[in-house]
Design an enzyme around this catalytic site. Structure first.
Site, PDB file in Angstrom:
ATOM      1  N   PHE A 181       0.837  -1.197   0.000  1.00  0.00           N
ATOM      2  CA  PHE A 181       0.000   0.000   0.000  1.00  0.00           C
ATOM      3  C   PHE A 181       0.871   1.245   0.000  1.00  0.00           C
ATOM      4  CE2 PHE A 181       0.835  -0.961   4.430  1.00  0.00           C
ATOM      5  CZ  PHE A 181       1.067   0.280   5.001  1.00  0.00           C
ATOM      6  N   CYS A 182       0.280   2.348  -0.449  1.00  0.00           N
ATOM      7  CA  CYS A 182       0.939   3.650  -0.435  1.00  0.00           C
ATOM      8  C   CYS A 182      -0.136   4.723  -0.294  1.00  0.00           C
ATOM      9  CB  CYS A 182       1.794   3.860  -1.685  1.00  0.00           C
ATOM     10  SG  CYS A 182       0.858   3.771  -3.232  1.00  0.00           S
ATOM     11  N   THR A 183       0.216   5.969  -0.457  1.00  0.00           N
ATOM     12  CA  THR A 183      -0.721   7.061  -0.184  1.00  0.00           C
ATOM     13  C   THR A 183      -1.945   7.034  -1.090  1.00  0.00           C
ATOM     14  OG1 THR A 183       1.158   8.419   0.484  1.00  0.00           O
ATOM     15  CG2 THR A 183      -0.936   9.552   0.112  1.00  0.00           C
ATOM     16  N   GLY A 185      -1.846   5.141  -4.335  1.00  0.00           N
ATOM     17  CA  GLY A 185      -1.843   3.990  -5.226  1.00  0.00           C
ATOM     18  C   GLY A 185      -0.759   3.968  -6.275  1.00  0.00           C
ATOM     19  N   ILE A 210      -4.116   4.539   0.653  1.00  0.00           N
ATOM     20  CA  ILE A 210      -4.582   4.864   2.002  1.00  0.00           C
ATOM     21  C   ILE A 210      -5.705   5.899   1.957  1.00  0.00           C
ATOM     22  CG2 ILE A 210      -3.887   5.761   4.263  1.00  0.00           C
ATOM     23  CD1 ILE A 210      -0.946   4.989   3.350  1.00  0.00           C
TER      24      ILE A 210
END
EC number: 1.14.-.-
Length: 308
Positions: A181-183, A185, A210
Site C-alpha cells: 500500500f501507499c498514499t 496507489g 490509504i
C-alpha cells in the site's frame, strides 16, 4: 453528506499510466488552464503518463479533470478527492519528468504487469490472513506518523531505495501473499510490477491507496493507526480525510505530531528531534533568523509561506 465538502478548497490527487509520446506539448495548455482558474499544486508529465495533486474551487477542479480526461490516449485517471480549509499549495507547477513516480528501474511498466487490486472494503480480510505479509512502500517519515497494523517498514528515505530493499528481503516475502500500500496507489503500481518481475505471483495492492481506505472504511472498522502524510500544507489527514494536527518541521520537512513538539530539540522553524544532530549551530542560527522574518511577515499580513 460529507461534512468536509463544505470546506472551500477541493483537493484532487490523480494519476494515470498511459503512453504519452508527445507529453511535452501538454504542459502549456495545462499550466494555462490551472493559472486561469486559480488552481495550485503540481502536475508531472512523462512519456508514461500523468501524476499530481492540485487544489482549487470545485468548479475549477472539475474543468481540469475534464481537460485531462480528454487528452488523447489518456482516459480516466485514478482520482481521490478531499477538502481543505485553506489553499494547501503556494503555486502551480507543471513539470516534465522521466517518470511520473521515480523508482529508477528501467523497463517497469504497470500497463503490462501489475499486482491484483484490492478494494478498501476487502483490505482488512487480506491483511488479517496469517499468510499475508503487509509492506508499506512509502518512506520512513511517512510510516512514522501512521500505517496499517502489522505493516513492515522498509525504512527507505526515497522510493528509489525500495527495489534494493525487496532484493535484500526476498526471504521475508517467499511463499507469502504480498500486500502493498501507499498514499494514493501510484507507488504500488510500480512496486507490484517490480515484485512480480522478480517471480512473485501472489502480489496485491490497495486500490486508491490509504486515501481511498480512509475515505470509505468507517473508523470503527478501520485497522489504520495514526495519520496519513500528504505532500501539501495540510501535512497529514485522518479518517474521513479530515485535516490533522500534524505539522512540518520547517528545517528538515519531517512531519511532527503534537508529541514530537514536546521534545527538548524542537524549536519552531529551527529544529526537531529528527534533525537537531544533522545541523550545525550555524545552520540553526540561520533557521532562527529565517523564522524571525517569517513571524514579522505574518504580523504584516504578508505571505505566511516565506521560508517554508
Amino acid at each position: 453528506m460529507d461534512p468536509m465538502s463544505n470546506l472551500p478548497f477541493t483537493v484532487a490527487a490523480l494519476y494515470c499510466f498511459a503512453p504519452l509520446p508527445q507529453y511535452e506539448s501538454l504542459r502549456e495548455p495545462l499550466a494555462q488552464l490551472c493559472c486561469a482558474n486559480g488552481i495550485k499544486g503540481t502536475l508531472l508529465l512523462a512519456a508514461e503518463g500523468i501524476n499530481g495533486t492540485v487544489a482549487g474551487s470545485a468548479g475549477a477542479i472539475e474543468k481540469l479533470i475534464a481537460h485531462i480526461t480528454a487528452i488523447p490516449g489518456l482516459g480516466e485517471p485514478e482520482l481521490k478527492y478531499s477538502h481543505a480549509s485553506e489553499m494547501p499549495f503556494h503555486r502551480m507547477k507543471v513539470r516534465l519528468k522521466r517518470e511520473i513516480v521515480t523508482m529508477g528501474v528501467e523497463g517497469i511498466d504497470p500497463l503490462k504487469s501489475v499486482g491484483t487490486y484490492i478494494a478498501p472494503k476487502d483490505w482488512n480480510a487480506l491483511i488479517a490472513d496469517e499468510n499475508t505479509v503487509v509492506v508499506d512502500t512509502r518512506n520512513d517519515y511517512e510510516y512514522a506518523i501512521g500505517t496499517f497494523e502489522g505493516a513492515i517498514d522498509p525504512q527507505t528515505r526515497t522510493f528509489r531505495e525500495f527495489p534494493e530493499w525487496v532484493k535484500q528481503n526476498r526471504d521475508r516475502l517467499e511463499g507469502k501473499k504480498i500486500a502493498m500500500f501507499c498514499t494514493g496507489g501510484i507507488r504500488c503500481e510500480k512496486a507490484t510490477a517490480f515484485v512480480k518481475g522478480l517471480g512473485f505471483d501472489d502480489v496485491y495492492h490497495l486500490k486508491g491507496g490509504i486515501l481511498k481506505y480512509l475515505e470509505e472504511v468507517p473508523r470503527e472498522q478501520s485497522v489504520w493507526n495514526g495519520e496519513c502524510f500528504v505532500f501539501d500544507e495540510r501535512v497529514a489527514v485522518g479518517h474521513g480525510l479530515a485535516e490533522s494536527d500534524v505539522e512540518l518541521c520547517r528545517a528538515c520537512r519531517r512531519p511532527l505530531t503534537p508529541q514530537d513538539k514536546l521534545s527538548q530539540f524542537f524549536e519552531e522553524g529551527v529544529s526537531c528531534a529528527g534533525c537537531y544532530a544533522e545541523r550545525t549551530p550555524e545552520d540553526r542560527a540561520r533557521y532562527a533568523e529565517r523564522q524571525k522574518q517569517v513571524k514579522l511577515a505574518e504580523k504584516r499580513g504578508a505571505n505566511k509561506h516565506i521560508g517554508s
